[in-house]
Design an enzyme around this catalytic site. Structure first.
Site, PDB file in Angstrom:
ATOM      1  N   LYS A 108       0.645  -1.238   0.070  1.00  0.00           N
ATOM      2  CA  LYS A 108      -0.116  -0.002  -0.092  1.00  0.00           C
ATOM      3  C   LYS A 108       0.762   1.456  -0.029  1.00  0.00           C
ATOM      4  O   LYS A 108       1.942   1.310   0.867  1.00  0.00           O
ATOM      5  CB  LYS A 108      -1.005   0.111   1.188  1.00  0.00           C
ATOM      6  CG  LYS A 108      -1.978  -1.071   1.264  1.00  0.00           C
ATOM      7  CD  LYS A 108      -3.077  -0.698   0.014  1.00  0.00           C
ATOM      8  CE  LYS A 108      -4.286  -1.460   0.163  1.00  0.00           C
ATOM      9  NZ  LYS A 108      -5.236  -1.198  -0.905  1.00  0.00           N
ATOM     10  N   ASP A 139      -0.154  -0.407  -4.646  1.00  0.00           N
ATOM     11  CA  ASP A 139      -1.487  -0.015  -4.695  1.00  0.00           C
ATOM     12  C   ASP A 139      -1.868   1.354  -4.095  1.00  0.00           C
ATOM     13  O   ASP A 139      -1.638   1.515  -2.970  1.00  0.00           O
ATOM     14  CB  ASP A 139      -2.568  -1.046  -3.710  1.00  0.00           C
ATOM     15  CG  ASP A 139      -3.794  -0.731  -3.933  1.00  0.00           C
ATOM     16  OD1 ASP A 139      -4.425   0.003  -4.797  1.00  0.00           O
ATOM     17  OD2 ASP A 139      -4.838  -1.299  -3.296  1.00  0.00           O
ATOM     18  N   GLU A 165      -1.336  -0.624  -9.014  1.00  0.00           N
ATOM     19  CA  GLU A 165      -2.894  -0.762  -8.880  1.00  0.00           C
ATOM     20  C   GLU A 165      -3.649   0.638  -8.608  1.00  0.00           C
ATOM     21  O   GLU A 165      -3.128   1.143  -7.484  1.00  0.00           O
ATOM     22  CB  GLU A 165      -3.275  -1.881  -7.864  1.00  0.00           C
ATOM     23  CG  GLU A 165      -4.946  -1.969  -7.512  1.00  0.00           C
ATOM     24  CD  GLU A 165      -5.039  -3.095  -6.571  1.00  0.00           C
ATOM     25  OE1 GLU A 165      -6.081  -3.149  -5.847  1.00  0.00           O
ATOM     26  OE2 GLU A 165      -4.294  -4.101  -6.476  1.00  0.00           O
ATOM     27  N   ASP A 191      -8.910  -1.000 -10.074  1.00  0.00           N
ATOM     28  CA  ASP A 191      -9.529  -1.609  -8.998  1.00  0.00           C
ATOM     29  C   ASP A 191     -10.788  -0.730  -8.740  1.00  0.00           C
ATOM     30  O   ASP A 191     -12.182  -0.923  -9.469  1.00  0.00           O
ATOM     31  CB  ASP A 191      -8.779  -1.459  -7.703  1.00  0.00           C
ATOM     32  CG  ASP A 191      -9.602  -2.212  -6.686  1.00  0.00           C
ATOM     33  OD1 ASP A 191     -10.820  -2.586  -6.886  1.00  0.00           O
ATOM     34  OD2 ASP A 191      -9.209  -2.132  -5.382  1.00  0.00           O
ATOM     35  N   LYS A 215     -13.471  -7.946  -7.508  1.00  0.00           N
ATOM     36  CA  LYS A 215     -13.981  -8.401  -6.123  1.00  0.00           C
ATOM     37  C   LYS A 215     -15.404  -8.985  -6.306  1.00  0.00           C
ATOM     38  O   LYS A 215     -16.146  -8.061  -6.826  1.00  0.00           O
ATOM     39  CB  LYS A 215     -13.687  -7.520  -5.027  1.00  0.00           C
ATOM     40  CG  LYS A 215     -12.357  -7.001  -4.888  1.00  0.00           C
ATOM     41  CD  LYS A 215     -12.224  -5.841  -3.928  1.00  0.00           C
ATOM     42  CE  LYS A 215     -10.850  -5.349  -4.077  1.00  0.00           C
ATOM     43  NZ  LYS A 215     -10.377  -4.206  -3.290  1.00  0.00           N
TER      44      LYS A 215
END
Length: 327
Positions: A108, A139, A165, A191, A215
């Site tokens: 992250k 991400d 991401e 995403d 997801k």
């Protein structure tokens, strides 16, 4: 799918509050609603700040998994990545130790209040801990503007990034960034531009990404998610949204049903949770494909209080009303 009646959904409802082992997305306790349908236990767990319109897609996903037969699978295990939250670089070894055998790490970055150097140090620590063979992806959750993303990816690519991401928030920015960094070999993964978009295929049509992060809950369930991947025509990474073990199992079923699975999946987040309703920990870098039923003792141990349980009951009721209006 025929929408189940609301009493059938609420009849087996158990709301749980899972303590986090590592603070993630500002969350110290992860709440989720679990209930049992004809096909087995399922999960409804949109983050508490999401409005009912967005959360209703998650309820559709939960009902799809609990009341509809799952698609056939083509593999029985899934390789998954480790996830390193926006922790200090000195904490990286301890976080990675929670992910047994993972060969890919998602880091992250772009955390509010942190410096670009913090991101670089965190990624450097991952590379130092796992060596040259590991794959590293970052991400940003849309946290950079276009120029910030270009500079950050350039700075961190000395550590051989697999992909970035959601580095920027908009599809136009992703498309421009993809053009600017093509020289680097770093792929762009989308995403939020998939799961939060009114049109989850817009990012693919705009050629703004090389990979889609998928997801199951936010896209309305396994069947809808498989259709989105097929229509997008891009490689997919199946990921969790800090789910309980029940939701992670839903993700393994989705990953198991994909015709092609070229990347390790983001389904190892049970390792960030201190206590869960069942065991969904990664072993040897993989998770088995299959449903999970919660342990009754864990449901009791992790039960949310009466006020939070009522909050989730009311949320499910409102979202169910929204879904019934669309049928």
């Amino acid at each position: 799918m025929h929408l189940p009646e609301l009493p059938d959904v609420l009849d087996t409802l158990r709301v749980v509050a899972l303590p986090m082992a590592v603070r993630f997305r500002g969350v110290d306790t992860r709440e989720a609603a679990l209930f049992e349908g004809p096909e087995g236990w399922t999960e409804f767990s949109p983050f508490v700040e999401y409005d009912d319109a967005e959360a209703s897609a998650w309820l559709a996903g939960a009902l799809d998994y609990g009341w509809r037969a799952t698609p056939p699978t083509v593999r029985d295990r899934i390789h998954v990545n480790a996830t390193v939250p926006a922790v200090p670089a000195t904490d990286v070894p301890g976080v990675l130790a929670r992910f047994d055998g993972c060969r890919t790490v998602k880091v992250k970055v772009a955390e509010r209040g942190q410096r670009p150097q913090d991101d670089i140090d965190r990624v450097r620590a991952v590379r130092a801990e796992l060596g040259p063979e590991a794959r590293i992806r970052i991400d940003a959750n849309g946290g950079w503007n276009l120029d910030e993303a270009e500079r950050a990816i350039h700075a961190m690519n000395e550590f051989d990034l697999e992909y970035a991401e959601q580095p920027c928030a908009t599809i136009d920015e992703l498309a421009e960034l993809r053009y600017r960094i093509k020289y680097s070999g770093v792929l762009i993964a989308a995403d939020e531009s998939v799961r939060k978009a009114e049109d989850p295929l817009a990012v693919a049509r705009a050629r703004a990404a090389d990979v889609v992060i998928v997801k199951a809950q936010p896209l309305g369930g396994l069947h809808r998610a498989l259709a989105v991947v097929a229509e997008a025509g891009l490689p997919a990474v199946i990921s969790s949204a800090l789910d309980t073990a029940v939701g992670i199992a839903m993700g393994t079923m989705l990953a198991g049903a994909l015709p092609n699975l070229d990347f390790d999946c983001g389904l190892g987040t049970a390792s960030l949770i201190r206590d869960d309703v069942a065991d969904a920990h990664v072993r040897g870098g993989v998770l088995p494909v299959g449903r999970i039923s919660p342990d009754p003792a864990a449901l009791d141990r992790l039960a949310a209080d009466a006020e939070r349980t009522q909050w989730w009951r009311e949320r499910i009721t409102r979202c169910h009303t929204l879904l019934s209006e669309r049928v």
